[in-house]
Design a protein around this motif. Structure first.
Motif, PDB file in Angstrom:
ATOM      1  N   LEU A  17       1.072  -1.358   0.138  1.00  0.00           N
ATOM      2  CA  LEU A  17       0.019  -0.427   0.478  1.00  0.00           C
ATOM      3  C   LEU A  17       0.711   1.054   0.146  1.00  0.00           C
ATOM      4  O   LEU A  17       0.350   2.451  -0.500  1.00  0.00           O
ATOM      5  CB  LEU A  17      -0.943   0.055   1.568  1.00  0.00           C
ATOM      6  CG  LEU A  17      -2.073  -0.894   1.203  1.00  0.00           C
ATOM      7  CD1 LEU A  17      -3.058  -1.483   2.741  1.00  0.00           C
ATOM      8  CD2 LEU A  17      -3.164  -0.677   0.421  1.00  0.00           C
ATOM      9  N   ASN A  18       1.571   1.514   0.530  1.00  0.00           N
ATOM     10  CA  ASN A  18       3.061   2.424   0.600  1.00  0.00           C
ATOM     11  C   ASN A  18       3.380   2.740  -0.950  1.00  0.00           C
ATOM     12  O   ASN A  18       3.732   4.034  -0.769  1.00  0.00           O
ATOM     13  CB  ASN A  18       4.196   2.196   2.013  1.00  0.00           C
ATOM     14  CG  ASN A  18       4.076   2.423   2.959  1.00  0.00           C
ATOM     15  OD1 ASN A  18       2.399   2.513   3.488  1.00  0.00           O
ATOM     16  ND2 ASN A  18       4.631   1.453   3.618  1.00  0.00           N
ATOM     17  N   ASP A  19       3.581   1.909  -1.452  1.00  0.00           N
ATOM     18  CA  ASP A  19       4.075   2.342  -2.840  1.00  0.00           C
ATOM     19  C   ASP A  19       3.377   2.521  -4.091  1.00  0.00           C
ATOM     20  O   ASP A  19       2.755   2.378  -5.083  1.00  0.00           O
ATOM     21  CB  ASP A  19       4.588   1.189  -3.286  1.00  0.00           C
ATOM     22  CG  ASP A  19       6.445   1.023  -3.091  1.00  0.00           C
ATOM     23  OD1 ASP A  19       6.366   2.265  -2.897  1.00  0.00           O
ATOM     24  OD2 ASP A  19       7.055   0.113  -3.194  1.00  0.00           O
ATOM     25  N   ALA A  53       5.139  -1.477  -8.278  1.00  0.00           N
ATOM     26  CA  ALA A  53       4.061  -0.792  -7.398  1.00  0.00           C
ATOM     27  C   ALA A  53       2.249  -1.394  -7.863  1.00  0.00           C
ATOM     28  O   ALA A  53       2.389  -1.559  -8.815  1.00  0.00           O
ATOM     29  CB  ALA A  53       3.686   0.514  -7.512  1.00  0.00           C
ATOM     30  N   MET A  54       1.869  -1.250  -7.299  1.00  0.00           N
ATOM     31  CA  MET A  54       0.036  -1.587  -7.151  1.00  0.00           C
ATOM     32  C   MET A  54       0.219  -0.338  -8.123  1.00  0.00           C
ATOM     33  O   MET A  54       0.523   1.168  -7.630  1.00  0.00           O
ATOM     34  CB  MET A  54      -0.548  -1.365  -6.147  1.00  0.00           C
ATOM     35  CG  MET A  54      -0.397  -3.102  -5.820  1.00  0.00           C
ATOM     36  SD  MET A  54      -1.889  -3.516  -4.897  1.00  0.00           S
ATOM     37  CE  MET A  54      -1.853  -2.378  -2.970  1.00  0.00           C
ATOM     38  N   THR A  55      -0.577  -0.545  -9.176  1.00  0.00           N
ATOM     39  CA  THR A  55      -1.139   0.855  -9.975  1.00  0.00           C
ATOM     40  C   THR A  55      -2.269   1.663 -10.066  1.00  0.00           C
ATOM     41  O   THR A  55      -3.138   2.225 -10.287  1.00  0.00           O
ATOM     42  CB  THR A  55      -0.514   0.990 -11.323  1.00  0.00           C
ATOM     43  OG1 THR A  55      -1.117  -0.068 -11.799  1.00  0.00           O
ATOM     44  CG2 THR A  55       1.166   0.957 -11.129  1.00  0.00           C
ATOM     45  N   ASN A  56      -3.073  -0.382  -9.392  1.00  0.00           N
ATOM     46  CA  ASN A  56      -4.834   0.011 -10.321  1.00  0.00           C
ATOM     47  C   ASN A  56      -5.579   0.374  -9.075  1.00  0.00           C
ATOM     48  O   ASN A  56      -5.460  -0.675  -7.441  1.00  0.00           O
ATOM     49  CB  ASN A  56      -4.680  -1.345 -10.651  1.00  0.00           C
ATOM     50  CG  ASN A  56      -6.051  -2.045 -10.724  1.00  0.00           C
ATOM     51  OD1 ASN A  56      -7.618  -0.942 -10.392  1.00  0.00           O
ATOM     52  ND2 ASN A  56      -6.785  -2.302 -12.170  1.00  0.00           N
ATOM     53  N   VAL A  57      -6.645   1.272  -9.237  1.00  0.00           N
ATOM     54  CA  VAL A  57      -7.454   0.965  -7.502  1.00  0.00           C
ATOM     55  C   VAL A  57      -8.571   0.571  -7.347  1.00  0.00           C
ATOM     56  O   VAL A  57      -8.106  -0.213  -5.954  1.00  0.00           O
ATOM     57  CB  VAL A  57      -9.125   2.693  -7.782  1.00  0.00           C
ATOM     58  CG1 VAL A  57      -9.160   2.743  -6.675  1.00  0.00           C
ATOM     59  CG2 VAL A  57      -7.299   4.235  -7.709  1.00  0.00           C
ATOM     60  N   ILE A  85      -6.263  -1.828  -5.036  1.00  0.00           N
ATOM     61  CA  ILE A  85      -5.497  -0.940  -3.869  1.00  0.00           C
ATOM     62  C   ILE A  85      -6.633  -1.527  -2.551  1.00  0.00           C
ATOM     63  O   ILE A  85      -6.000  -1.630  -1.452  1.00  0.00           O
ATOM     64  CB  ILE A  85      -5.216   0.542  -3.889  1.00  0.00           C
ATOM     65  CG1 ILE A  85      -4.233   0.535  -4.988  1.00  0.00           C
ATOM     66  CG2 ILE A  85      -5.152   1.475  -2.759  1.00  0.00           C
ATOM     67  CD1 ILE A  85      -3.975   2.159  -5.461  1.00  0.00           C
ATOM     68  N   VAL A  86      -8.559  -0.629  -3.094  1.00  0.00           N
ATOM     69  CA  VAL A  86      -9.280  -0.838  -2.215  1.00  0.00           C
ATOM     70  C   VAL A  86      -9.062  -2.631  -1.656  1.00  0.00           C
ATOM     71  O   VAL A  86      -9.381  -2.650  -0.715  1.00  0.00           O
ATOM     72  CB  VAL A  86     -10.857  -0.566  -2.856  1.00  0.00           C
ATOM     73  CG1 VAL A  86     -11.756  -1.087  -2.135  1.00  0.00           C
ATOM     74  CG2 VAL A  86     -10.106   0.624  -3.629  1.00  0.00           C
TER      75      VAL A  86
END
Ligand SMILES: Nc1nc2c(ncn2[C@@H]2O[C@H](COP(=O)(O)OP(=O)(O)O)[C@@H](O)[C@H]2O)c(=O)[nH]1
Ligand SMILES: [Mg+2]
Length: 461
Positions: free
Chosen positions: A225-227, A390-394, A397-398
């Protein structure tokens, strides 16, 4: 959207318009048979061999499946439409995991359309948007994150976006999520054993060891999540507003960053009255750069509207470039946005003030503009040189956030006294965490979500 994989689909895979080559892609159980009926060369296609032949539009009477196996079929030059290179990728070693045939023809929309129509006449159906990639997912060739990465890669507008998408396609996130999921699976199995055999008086999981294991998992979700903020900015791009007093050189700086004389520059204060925007690549970031009217009190109704739009642009921006003229006395600042980068312009003129926190540039000579680009990337914490996926996609992330919350609940439950009862609570929370992760990879995915994801693709992808 069709989730069936029993029919054969066809589409033009190259972009609309004319080009040296255009590719028609056919995938499904009849792909090979349909392709054989379409080409003048007789006999089966060799797997993964490029075969040079012609495409004919009318069905041949021998159907290519039956007739004599000469190298070329009957002379069909009258109804041949193009010379093509045909390649068969047999299941499961193809993009979709099904028999797939690619026909590379000359890149004329007329020819490609004729080939697609001839394929449909032989039993294929026009593919829906994203359907080739949907099939790759349904056939287990890639997980949902990788399928989403295909679209991101196609849509990438900067090298950094392309790299983030390719990382994801290559499986970096799949592995990160999979590692967390595997540990969770192990914990769940051991807890279930404890719950299922309560009478043995034996605990398969020691509460404090469980809490430590959960801490480790929570830490791994935090790292992801930080990235993510950085990743999201890379994928979605961001807005930067250029603001300041009239005549400080906002429009000149806008033009310098955009590399074109897009905004009007004059020495008349109040020239820029509407928002002017341009999409630019700053250190690999896709930036919508917005030039605004100078902020000042005025009686001109057009300029009043311009100033009001400038304020809206400030509110909507991910970063504000506050431009000041350092050849003139400094005015007090009044920008309301937590992310402001100060730019002291006109560094080519004798300076009246200095501020080490402001980036000195000359919009007219271009001095300092490259340094400003790097400072922008730093201010956004998007360092292009950093080499972490990095995760890029909302959507992802959710779901990682949801998993993390469930893990935190499990940790709290693990540390409360109460034996078997709290074990069941922990188990329920861990199962929640796991289902969130499975929704990311697509192992557990409602059809409407698939519809939502794949309908954003173009046809042929
Ligand atoms: N010497 C010098 N003049 C500049 C510089 N940047 C802008 N100007 C001049 O300042 C005036 C106002 O520029 P403009 O970009 O229209 O400012 P804006 O009103 O803030 O958009 C014009 O005459 C520009 O040529 C600079 O870096 N150096
Ligand atoms: Mg201007």
């Amino acid at each position: 959207m069709s989730f069936s994989t029993t029919d054969t689909i066809v589409a033009v895979a190259t972009p609309p318009g004319r080009g040296g080559i255009g590719i028609v892609r056919v995938s499904g159980p009849d792909a090979h048979g349909i392709a054989r009926g379409l080409i003048t060369r007789a006999g089966p296609l060799h797997p993964r061999h490029a075969t040079f032949t012609k495409v004919r539009l009318k069905p041949s009477f021998d159907g290519a499946q039956g007739g004599p196996e000469s190298l070329e079929g009957p002379d069909t030059s009258e109804d041949s439409i193009d010379q093509v290179v045909v390649t068969l990728f047999p299941a499961p070693h193809s993009y979709t995991g099904e028999d797939t045939v690619e026909l590379s023809a000359h890149g004329s929309p007329v020819i490609l359309r004729a080939i697609v129509m001839a394929t449909i006449a032989r039993g294929a159906r026009l593919a829906e948007p994203g359907e080739f990639t949907l099939r790759a997912f349904l056939n287990g060739r890639m997980d949902l994150m990788q399928a989403e990465a295909v679209n991101d890669l196609i849509e990438a507008a900067t090298p950094l976006q392309a790299r983030a998408a390719f990382d994801q396609l290559d499986g970096t996130l799949t592995r990160a999520i999979g590692g967390i999921d595997a540990t969770l699976f192990d914990l769940i199995a051991r807890l279930e054993a404890s719950v299922d055999f309560p009478d043995e008086g034996y605990h398969f999981v020691d509460p404090s060891a469980l809490a430590i294991a959960l801490d480790g998992l929570i830490e791994r979700t935090s790292a992801l999540l930080n990235d993510a903020q950085r990743g999201r900015l890379i994928r979605e791009g961001l807005r930067i507003a250029i603001v300041g007093e009239p005549n400080v050189g906002k429009s000149s700086l806008f033009n310098a960053l955009a590399g074109t004389a897009r905004a009007i520059v004059t020495d008349v204060p109040g020239t820029t009255r509407d928002l002017v925007s341009e999409i630019v690549d700053i250190e690999g970031l896709r930036v919508t750069l917005v030039d605004t009217a100078g902020l000042r009190e005025t009686a001109d109704p057009v300029e009043i509207e311009g100033v009001s739009r400038a304020r809206q642009a400030i509110a909507a921006a991910d970063l504000v470039l506050q431009v000041e003229d350092r050849s003139r006395p400094r005015a007090p600042q009044s920008v309301n946005n937590s992310r402001v980068l100060y730019v002291s312009n006109k560094s080519d003129l004798p300076r009246v003030w200095d501020d080490p926190a402001a980036v000195p540039v000359s919009a007219t000579t271009g001095a300092g503009v490259d340094d400003l680009r790097r400072r922008i990337a730093c201010a956004l914490d998007v360092d292009p040189l950093r080499d972490r996926p990095a995760m890029t996609n909302v959507r992802h992330i959710v779901l990682v956030e949801r998993a993390q919350q469930a893990l935190a609940r499990a940790r709290a439950a693990a540390l409360t006294e109460g034996g078997a009862l709290s074990e069941e609570f922990v188990l329920a929370d861990l199962t929640d965490a796991r289902s969130a992760l499975e929704e990311i990879t697509g192992r557990r995915t409602p059809e409407d979500l698939l519809e939502h994801i794949f309908s954003r693709f173009c046809i042929g992808k």
